[in-house]
Design a protein around this motif. Structure first.
Motif, PDB file in Angstrom:
ATOM      1  N   PRO A   1       0.807  -1.227   0.000  1.00  0.00           N
ATOM      2  CA  PRO A   1       0.000   0.000   0.000  1.00  0.00           C
ATOM      3  C   PRO A   1       0.836   1.271   0.000  1.00  0.00           C
ATOM      4  CG  PRO A   1      -0.102  -1.101   2.140  1.00  0.00           C
ATOM      5  CD  PRO A   1       0.567  -2.050   1.204  1.00  0.00           C
TER       6      PRO A   1
ATOM      7  N   THR B   1       1.955   1.785  -3.563  1.00  0.00           N
ATOM      8  CA  THR B   1       0.796   2.170  -4.374  1.00  0.00           C
ATOM      9  C   THR B   1       0.485   3.649  -4.205  1.00  0.00           C
ATOM     10  OG1 THR B   1      -0.091  -0.057  -4.150  1.00  0.00           O
ATOM     11  CG2 THR B   1      -1.630   1.654  -4.856  1.00  0.00           C
ATOM     12  N   GLU B   2       0.675   4.163  -3.000  1.00  0.00           N
ATOM     13  CA  GLU B   2       0.385   5.576  -2.734  1.00  0.00           C
ATOM     14  C   GLU B   2       1.314   6.524  -3.477  1.00  0.00           C
ATOM     15  OE1 GLU B   2       0.503   6.059   1.478  1.00  0.00           O
ATOM     16  OE2 GLU B   2      -1.451   5.080   1.806  1.00  0.00           O
TER      17      GLU B   2
ATOM     18  N   ASN C   1      -7.475   1.247 -14.404  1.00  0.00           N
ATOM     19  CA  ASN C   1      -7.002   0.198 -13.506  1.00  0.00           C
ATOM     20  C   ASN C   1      -7.007  -1.132 -14.256  1.00  0.00           C
ATOM     21  OD1 ASN C   1      -6.619   1.617 -10.936  1.00  0.00           O
ATOM     22  ND2 ASN C   1      -8.829   1.976 -11.023  1.00  0.00           N
TER      23      ASN C   1
ATOM     24  N   ARG D   1      -7.563  -3.757  -3.620  1.00  0.00           N
ATOM     25  CA  ARG D   1      -7.141  -2.611  -2.802  1.00  0.00           C
ATOM     26  C   ARG D   1      -6.418  -1.564  -3.636  1.00  0.00           C
ATOM     27  NH1 ARG D   1      -3.153  -4.126   1.692  1.00  0.00           N
ATOM     28  NH2 ARG D   1      -1.621  -3.814   0.018  1.00  0.00           N
ATOM     29  N   ALA D   2      -5.553  -1.979  -4.536  1.00  0.00           N
ATOM     30  CA  ALA D   2      -4.815  -1.001  -5.344  1.00  0.00           C
ATOM     31  C   ALA D   2      -5.745  -0.148  -6.210  1.00  0.00           C
ATOM     32  CB  ALA D   2      -3.759  -1.699  -6.203  1.00  0.00           C
TER      33      ALA D   2
ATOM     34  N   GLN E   1      -7.202   2.398  -3.819  1.00  0.00           N
ATOM     35  CA  GLN E   1      -6.246   3.439  -3.424  1.00  0.00           C
ATOM     36  C   GLN E   1      -5.983   4.417  -4.558  1.00  0.00           C
ATOM     37  OE1 GLN E   1      -3.116   0.597  -1.531  1.00  0.00           O
ATOM     38  NE2 GLN E   1      -2.677   2.638  -0.731  1.00  0.00           N
TER      39      GLN E   1
ATOM     40  N   GLN F   1      -9.042   6.632  -5.252  1.00  0.00           N
ATOM     41  CA  GLN F   1      -9.213   7.636  -4.205  1.00  0.00           C
ATOM     42  C   GLN F   1      -8.230   8.792  -4.398  1.00  0.00           C
ATOM     43  OE1 GLN F   1      -7.974   6.873  -0.006  1.00  0.00           O
ATOM     44  NE2 GLN F   1     -10.188   6.953   0.402  1.00  0.00           N
ATOM     45  N   ALA F   2      -6.962   8.467  -4.639  1.00  0.00           N
ATOM     46  CA  ALA F   2      -5.954   9.507  -4.855  1.00  0.00           C
ATOM     47  C   ALA F   2      -6.236  10.285  -6.139  1.00  0.00           C
ATOM     48  CB  ALA F   2      -4.566   8.879  -4.904  1.00  0.00           C
TER      49      ALA F   2
END
Length: 246
Positions: free
Chosen positions: A67, A70-71, A89, A117-118, A121, A124-125
């Motif tokens: 994570p 990924t951020e 994605n 999850r990726a 994330q 969201q970003a």
């Protein structure tokens, strides 16, 4: 479609369908960040091809099972281009050993991290960096088989079912500034390492596909451009499988 001045981020952009998406976007004038995990050679090749089409392209490696790594992906794109208009994605994993009695907790966590999850994330970003008066597009690449339960690829199927639902949930959450749609793919390419791709695809189509032919990367890229051009479409998953899963 003219995408001059737009910036796209494609995960898994160094190989297979991701590669085709990067090159189609570049041909339309879109600058691209090519995310890759382990396919460094492929990512560098597609970067060079995209640049030869007259756009700016960078290749960036990040382990989507981590994570923290990924951020860093969206900030890297903003550092390079100043913004991101389109997020695709596309990256996912499909382990052969993923059956109910084979899948241990470590494999479960890795599949869920990369496949579900990726995308969360990154989406969201991505949404956070779209300005209040801006517009964005998210496209999730899914699997056409998911609506029909089966026991093969146990954790993988659960992640793709989650991505199907997440597409609709994000569409509600992010409207009206950002549309969120998905493409659920059937047999587009031969399996990695297949020694005779043409024979495999022909036999598969004859046995499984009502239209009697398999898809190809252009089917996917044309559909991506369709979604990018739509103003009145969000929360939809379009199935591209030739009728295989009816």
């Amino acid at each position: 479609m003219d995408l001059n001045g737009k910036v796209a981020l494609v995960t898994g952009g160094g190989i297979r369908v991701g590669r085709a998406l990067v090159l189609a976007l570049a041909k339309a004038g879109c600058d691209v960040l090519i995310h890759y995990g382990q396919s460094a050679d492929g990512a560098m090749e597609v970067k060079a091809e995209a640049e030869s089409l007259g756009v700016k392209a960078i290749a960036y490696s990040a382990n989507l099972s981590d994570p923290v790594a990924t951020e860093t992906v969206i900030p890297k794109a903003i550092e390079a281009f100043g913004k991101v208009d389109i997020l695709i994605n596309s990256a996912s994993i499909f382990p052969d050993e993923d059956r109910f009695y084979q899948t241990d907790v470590a494999l479960w966590d890795r599949i869920f991290a990369i496949n579900l999850r990726a995308p969360f994330q990154l989406s969201q970003a991505f949404a956070k960096q779209i300005p209040p008066d801006g517009q964005g597009k998210i496209i999730n690449i899914n699997d056409a088989r998911i609506p029909r339960p089966n026991t093969d690829h146990f954790a993988y199927r659960l992640t793709k079912r989650g991505l199907w639902d997440m597409t609709e949930m994000m569409a509600l959450e992010l409207a009206p500034r950002i549309t969120v749609n998905a493409l659920a793919l059937g047999q587009i390419l031969e399996p990695p390492g297949e020694p005779d791709p043409e024979a495999f695809l022909k036999a598969f189509a004859e046995e499984h596909i009502p239209l009697k032919f398999c898809g190809n990367p252009k089917v996917v890229t044309d559909s991506v451009f369709f979604l990018l051009g739509q103003e009145f479409l969000t929360g939809s998953t379009i199935t591209l499988d030739g009728g295989e899963n009816i």
